[in-house]
Design a protein around this motif. Structure first.
Motif, short mmCIF file in Angstrom:
data_model
loop_
_atom_site.label_atom_id
_atom_site.label_comp_id
_atom_site.label_asym_id
_atom_site.label_seq_id
_atom_site.Cartn_x
_atom_site.Cartn_y
_atom_site.Cartn_z
N LEU A 85 49.62 19.33 42.10
CA LEU A 85 48.43 20.12 42.41
C LEU A 85 48.54 21.48 41.72
CD1 LEU A 85 48.09 19.34 46.23
CD2 LEU A 85 46.85 18.30 44.32
N LYS A 86 47.68 21.69 40.76
CA LYS A 86 47.66 22.95 40.01
C LYS A 86 46.24 23.27 39.61
CE LYS A 86 49.71 25.34 36.06
NZ LYS A 86 50.65 25.24 34.91
N GLN A 87 45.87 24.52 39.74
CA GLN A 87 44.53 24.96 39.39
C GLN A 87 44.62 26.30 38.67
OE1 GLN A 87 41.80 25.34 42.65
NE2 GLN A 87 40.02 25.71 41.33
N CYS A 88 43.88 26.42 37.58
CA CYS A 88 43.84 27.67 36.81
C CYS A 88 42.41 28.14 36.71
CB CYS A 88 44.42 27.45 35.41
SG CYS A 88 46.17 26.98 35.38
N TRP A 89 42.23 29.45 36.61
CA TRP A 89 40.91 30.04 36.53
C TRP A 89 41.00 31.36 35.77
CZ3 TRP A 89 44.06 29.77 40.73
CH2 TRP A 89 44.50 30.98 41.28
N PRO A 90 39.89 31.81 35.18
CA PRO A 90 39.91 33.11 34.49
C PRO A 90 40.20 34.24 35.48
CG PRO A 90 37.97 31.84 33.88
CD PRO A 90 38.60 31.11 35.03
N VAL A 91 40.89 35.25 34.99
CA VAL A 91 41.26 36.36 35.86
C VAL A 91 40.00 37.00 36.43
CG1 VAL A 91 43.43 36.84 34.69
CG2 VAL A 91 41.33 37.93 33.88
N SER A 92 40.08 37.43 37.67
CA SER A 92 38.93 38.01 38.35
C SER A 92 39.41 38.98 39.40
CB SER A 92 38.08 36.90 38.99
OG SER A 92 38.87 36.17 39.93
N GLY A 93 38.43 39.64 40.03
CA GLY A 93 38.75 40.53 41.13
C GLY A 93 39.42 41.82 40.69
N PRO A 94 40.21 42.42 41.58
CA PRO A 94 40.87 43.70 41.25
C PRO A 94 41.80 43.60 40.05
CG PRO A 94 40.96 43.27 43.62
CD PRO A 94 40.45 42.02 42.97
N TYR A 95 42.41 42.45 39.86
CA TYR A 95 43.32 42.30 38.72
C TYR A 95 42.57 42.42 37.40
CZ TYR A 95 46.83 40.15 35.67
OH TYR A 95 47.72 39.89 34.66
N LYS A 96 41.41 41.79 37.31
CA LYS A 96 40.63 41.86 36.09
C LYS A 96 40.09 43.26 35.85
CE LYS A 96 36.53 39.86 33.87
NZ LYS A 96 35.42 38.88 34.01
N ARG A 97 39.72 43.96 36.93
CA ARG A 97 39.14 45.29 36.79
C ARG A 97 40.19 46.38 36.62
NH1 ARG A 97 36.08 43.07 41.10
NH2 ARG A 97 37.35 44.24 42.61
N ASP A 98 41.44 46.06 36.75
CA ASP A 98 42.50 47.06 36.63
C ASP A 98 42.50 47.62 35.21
OD1 ASP A 98 45.15 48.33 36.34
OD2 ASP A 98 45.53 47.46 38.31
N SER A 99 42.46 48.94 35.10
CA SER A 99 42.40 49.58 33.77
C SER A 99 43.65 49.30 32.95
CB SER A 99 42.21 51.08 33.93
OG SER A 99 43.28 51.66 34.68
N ARG A 100 44.79 49.13 33.62
CA ARG A 100 46.02 48.86 32.87
C ARG A 100 46.01 47.46 32.27
NH1 ARG A 100 49.31 50.89 38.03
NH2 ARG A 100 47.62 49.60 38.89
N VAL A 101 45.43 46.50 32.97
CA VAL A 101 45.31 45.15 32.41
C VAL A 101 44.37 45.17 31.21
CG1 VAL A 101 44.55 42.79 32.88
CG2 VAL A 101 45.80 44.06 34.63
N ARG A 102 43.27 45.89 31.31
CA ARG A 102 42.35 45.98 30.17
C ARG A 102 43.01 46.67 28.98
NH1 ARG A 102 36.45 47.68 32.76
NH2 ARG A 102 36.16 45.79 34.02
N LEU A 103 43.83 47.69 29.26
CA LEU A 103 44.54 48.37 28.18
C LEU A 103 45.49 47.41 27.47
CD1 LEU A 103 45.44 50.91 26.63
CD2 LEU A 103 47.06 51.36 28.48
N VAL A 104 46.22 46.64 28.22
CA VAL A 104 47.15 45.69 27.61
C VAL A 104 46.40 44.63 26.82
CG1 VAL A 104 48.94 43.98 28.10
CG2 VAL A 104 48.86 46.09 29.41
#
Length: 250
Positions: A85-104
């Motif tokens: 059982l494994k499920q993957c999805w595009p990043v979303s929520g606070p993780y996606k909106r984190d400015s440091r993630v966008r910078l990386v």
């Protein structure tokens, strides 16, 4: 043509680093975490249906599932341990909106683009089909490859430094039983990225050495000795029209 060792090293390490950084960028194993999810308690029944018939297993203690969570730059995955059982999805929520993630994300994309352009310039500069390489073109490609490696190293450093704080949601407090706590750690994609970035820096630095012209032997005192084409013809020998000049790669 005898290709300088620095060019050979650069033309090998740069594409290898690009492949590793690209692999790291698209895979979702930048960080991994484990959490236990309670699915039952004392006196509960675990039921599974088989051809319309349910079978109950009475549990005297709490049952738990071990969930494996992994996050990348563009994708997150959740898997139940010891199962398919494994499920993957595009990043979303606070993780996606984190400015440091966008910078990386921006740093990694820029790094991939610059490294690709640098490799193209390096291939043109080496010019294996001619006697003499275009040293300035190859060295310019080396500058782009080094810059790409430094950008990816910066992005990896930012992500690693803030690994446990990226996408943190204050509403999911420690005392909230609805959200099991994850013990987040660095995962395999980060190691691929570090290795690829270091190879990019090494390959680009090797290409930068192309700016330095090779040392050729002194001008020969006799006519029968060969003249290195990279040193041009010697002044005292160029005036002689009856001399045979042989091209020798340095």
């Amino acid at each position: 043509m005898h290709t300088p060792a620095s060019m050979v090293m650069g033309i090998v390490f740069a594409p290898l680093g690009l492949v590793l950084v690209f692999t790291a960028a698209i895979t979702p194993q930048w960080r991994e975490g484990q959490a236990r999810l309670n699915i039952g308690g004392p006196g509960s029944y675990l039921r599974s249906g088989t051809k319309g018939q349910g079978t109950g297993v009475r549990s005297g203690s709490a049952e738990a599932l071990l969930l494996l969570r992994s996050d990348g730059l563009w994708e997150s995955c959740l898997q139940v341990e010891r199962s398919e059982l494994k499920q993957c999805w595009p990043v979303s929520g606070p993780y996606k909106r984190d400015s440091r993630v966008r910078l990386v994300q921006g740093l990694m994309l820029t790094s991939l683009f610059l490294c690709g352009v640098g490799i193209i310039l390096a291939c043109i500069g080496v010019r294996c089909w001619t006697d003499l390489p275009l040293r300035r073109v190859a060295a310019s490609g080396g500058i782009l490859v080094v810059t790409a490696g430094l950008l990816s190293l910066t992005g990896l450093g930012v992500y690693t430094h803030n690994l446990r704080r990226l996408g943190a949601d204050p509403s999911r407090g420690i005392g909230n039983p609805r959200f099991p706590q994850l013990s987040l750690n660095a995962a395999g994609s980060l190691y691929f990225g570090w290795l690829g970035s270091c190879l990019q820096v090494l390959g680009g630095t090797a290409l930068l050495l192309s700016f330095k012209r090779p040392r050729c032997p002194a001008c020969p005192p006799r006519q029968e000795q060969a003249v290195c084409p990279a040193c041009r013809s010697c002044p005292e020998l160029s005036s002689k029209t009856d001399m045979d000049v042989y091209e020798v790669s340095c």
